[in-house]
Design an enzyme around this catalytic site. Sequence first.
Site, mmCIF file in Angstrom:
data_model
loop_
_atom_site.group_PDB
_atom_site.id
_atom_site.type_symbol
_atom_site.label_atom_id
_atom_site.label_comp_id
_atom_site.label_asym_id
_atom_site.label_seq_id
_atom_site.Cartn_x
_atom_site.Cartn_y
_atom_site.Cartn_z
ATOM 1 N N TYR A 9 -19.412 -29.800 -61.284
ATOM 2 C CA TYR A 9 -18.063 -29.543 -60.760
ATOM 3 C C TYR A 9 -17.636 -30.615 -59.761
ATOM 4 O O TYR A 9 -17.068 -30.295 -58.715
ATOM 5 C CB TYR A 9 -18.013 -28.171 -60.059
ATOM 6 C CG TYR A 9 -18.498 -27.014 -60.898
ATOM 7 C CD1 TYR A 9 -17.864 -26.688 -62.096
ATOM 8 C CD2 TYR A 9 -19.582 -26.244 -60.489
ATOM 9 C CE1 TYR A 9 -18.299 -25.622 -62.861
ATOM 10 C CE2 TYR A 9 -20.019 -25.170 -61.261
ATOM 11 C CZ TYR A 9 -19.369 -24.859 -62.440
ATOM 12 O OH TYR A 9 -19.805 -23.801 -63.192
ATOM 13 N N TYR A 137 -15.053 -14.739 -64.524
ATOM 14 C CA TYR A 137 -15.898 -15.904 -64.801
ATOM 15 C C TYR A 137 -17.119 -15.427 -65.553
ATOM 16 O O TYR A 137 -17.857 -14.575 -65.059
ATOM 17 C CB TYR A 137 -16.317 -16.609 -63.502
ATOM 18 C CG TYR A 137 -17.300 -17.726 -63.780
ATOM 19 C CD1 TYR A 137 -16.857 -18.966 -64.255
ATOM 20 C CD2 TYR A 137 -18.673 -17.539 -63.623
ATOM 21 C CE1 TYR A 137 -17.756 -19.984 -64.547
ATOM 22 C CE2 TYR A 137 -19.572 -18.558 -63.905
ATOM 23 C CZ TYR A 137 -19.104 -19.771 -64.374
ATOM 24 O OH TYR A 137 -20.000 -20.776 -64.675
ATOM 25 N N ASP A 240 -20.951 -7.870 -67.595
ATOM 26 C CA ASP A 240 -21.618 -9.108 -67.194
ATOM 27 C C ASP A 240 -22.193 -8.870 -65.795
ATOM 28 O O ASP A 240 -21.483 -8.982 -64.799
ATOM 29 C CB ASP A 240 -20.603 -10.260 -67.201
ATOM 30 C CG ASP A 240 -21.206 -11.578 -66.724
ATOM 31 O OD1 ASP A 240 -22.339 -11.561 -66.185
ATOM 32 O OD2 ASP A 240 -20.539 -12.616 -66.872
ATOM 33 N N LYS A 269 -29.212 -15.081 -63.390
ATOM 34 C CA LYS A 269 -29.350 -15.403 -61.970
ATOM 35 C C LYS A 269 -30.583 -14.760 -61.311
ATOM 36 O O LYS A 269 -31.683 -15.291 -61.428
ATOM 37 C CB LYS A 269 -28.065 -15.049 -61.229
ATOM 38 C CG LYS A 269 -26.914 -16.006 -61.590
ATOM 39 C CD LYS A 269 -25.797 -16.022 -60.557
ATOM 40 C CE LYS A 269 -24.869 -17.201 -60.763
ATOM 41 N NZ LYS A 269 -23.707 -16.942 -61.621
#
Length: 422
Positions: A9, A137, A240, A269
Amino acid sequence: MRTPLWFPYAQMKTLPPPLRVVHAEGTCLHLDDGRTLIDAIASWWCMIHGYNHPALNAALTEQAGHFAHVMLGGLVHAPAERLAETLVRISPPGLAHVFFGDSGSVAMEVAMKMAIQVWRNRGMPKKHRFLALRRAYHGDTCGVMSISDPDDGMHRLFAGLLPTQLFVDPPAPLAATTPETLAADTARLESMLKTHADELAAFVVEPILQGAGGIHFYDPAYLHMARTLCDRYGVLLVFDEIATGFGRTGTLFAAEQAQVTPDIMAVGKGLTAGYLGHGATLCTEAVFDAFYTDNPEDALMHGPTFMGNPLACAVALESIRLFFEEGCLARIGRIEAQLRAELLPLRHASIRDVRVKGAAGCVEVGEAKVLEGVQTFAAERGVWLRPFSTPGGAYLYTMPPYCITEEELARVIEVIRAWFVR
Ligand SMILES: *Cc1c(COP(=O)(O)O)cnc(C)c1O
């Protein structure tokens, strides 16, 4: 920077040199210039037990002494079997099967493929689109980019190249939720599900907390209502839990707060306590049944090279054991209480909102400019923060490892406060 190493990014031309880590332990990053920083964001939220944990290190070393990897095609091993069984045992009741992937994005890609193929295998191939929330996201790969916020700066560039999905506004913020907002959110969702039922495979959400879209917390009642509506209109519900799973919002999984079992759920994660990239896609018996037929064509055609990697599974199992043994839910409760007491009262002309839930606290401001320089400011004061912005606002937040001490968290909050009250 024209270095061989390309950073995420980042406009490489203007990217300031990153800080160089030479050692990390507990909540602390040790830099080559001698500085020590408290990592207030757990390396993009994944280092739930902190760095260099002796028990996690030992689990890795032990497994590496046997074998670091074997394929899951035609071979199997205890760490993958045990992790699948464990995830089924600790996840919302009704989730019964686990498909491993090598990252969060891949776990969500698998969730999408599963959802599409369920309907294909049931003879309803027209149901292949997705409904998602604005500000969502779900990862950086092409499939999940299509269900992430369509106007967000991150993926806008690819808009014309991706399948077009359907979007609905996210529910009201947690602190502003009333019976009226819930009724309006319900009506909006129901209208989309009703109109598009014949083409929708699934409704996909980050439960309770929309993370990278702006640390947006919302009421679990919305999820409860979504479960009812999805059942009514024959649309699968996908959670999610890549950011929320493993305690972040105060329960092991956010789904528990809504007392809802999704049809498909993705984790990543914190799954491996940040030690290795890995993800998992869980599903119900009913979803699995759509694939469990006499027709080879009905098989789920997916299989990442590193799925079920033994090192990742071994460290994940140890992380889950630690989560309970070290009383992480109680720790998360203490982090939440301290964030409520010390961060929530923060007020300043440039601050739009301060919000806290579980082991997550966020200060929202109107524009990215307000937070320009805060990363360096914090690093000079011993804290690692990384704000981000969306077209809707800019966010300075903390999502620390659960082992953060009261003193360390006080320091993090003090540095955030000092940025505004200078
Ligand atoms: C981080 C994240 C992902 C992507 O996971 P990666 O491991 O970075 O691919 C997907 N969904 C949510 C909610 C996330 O926070």
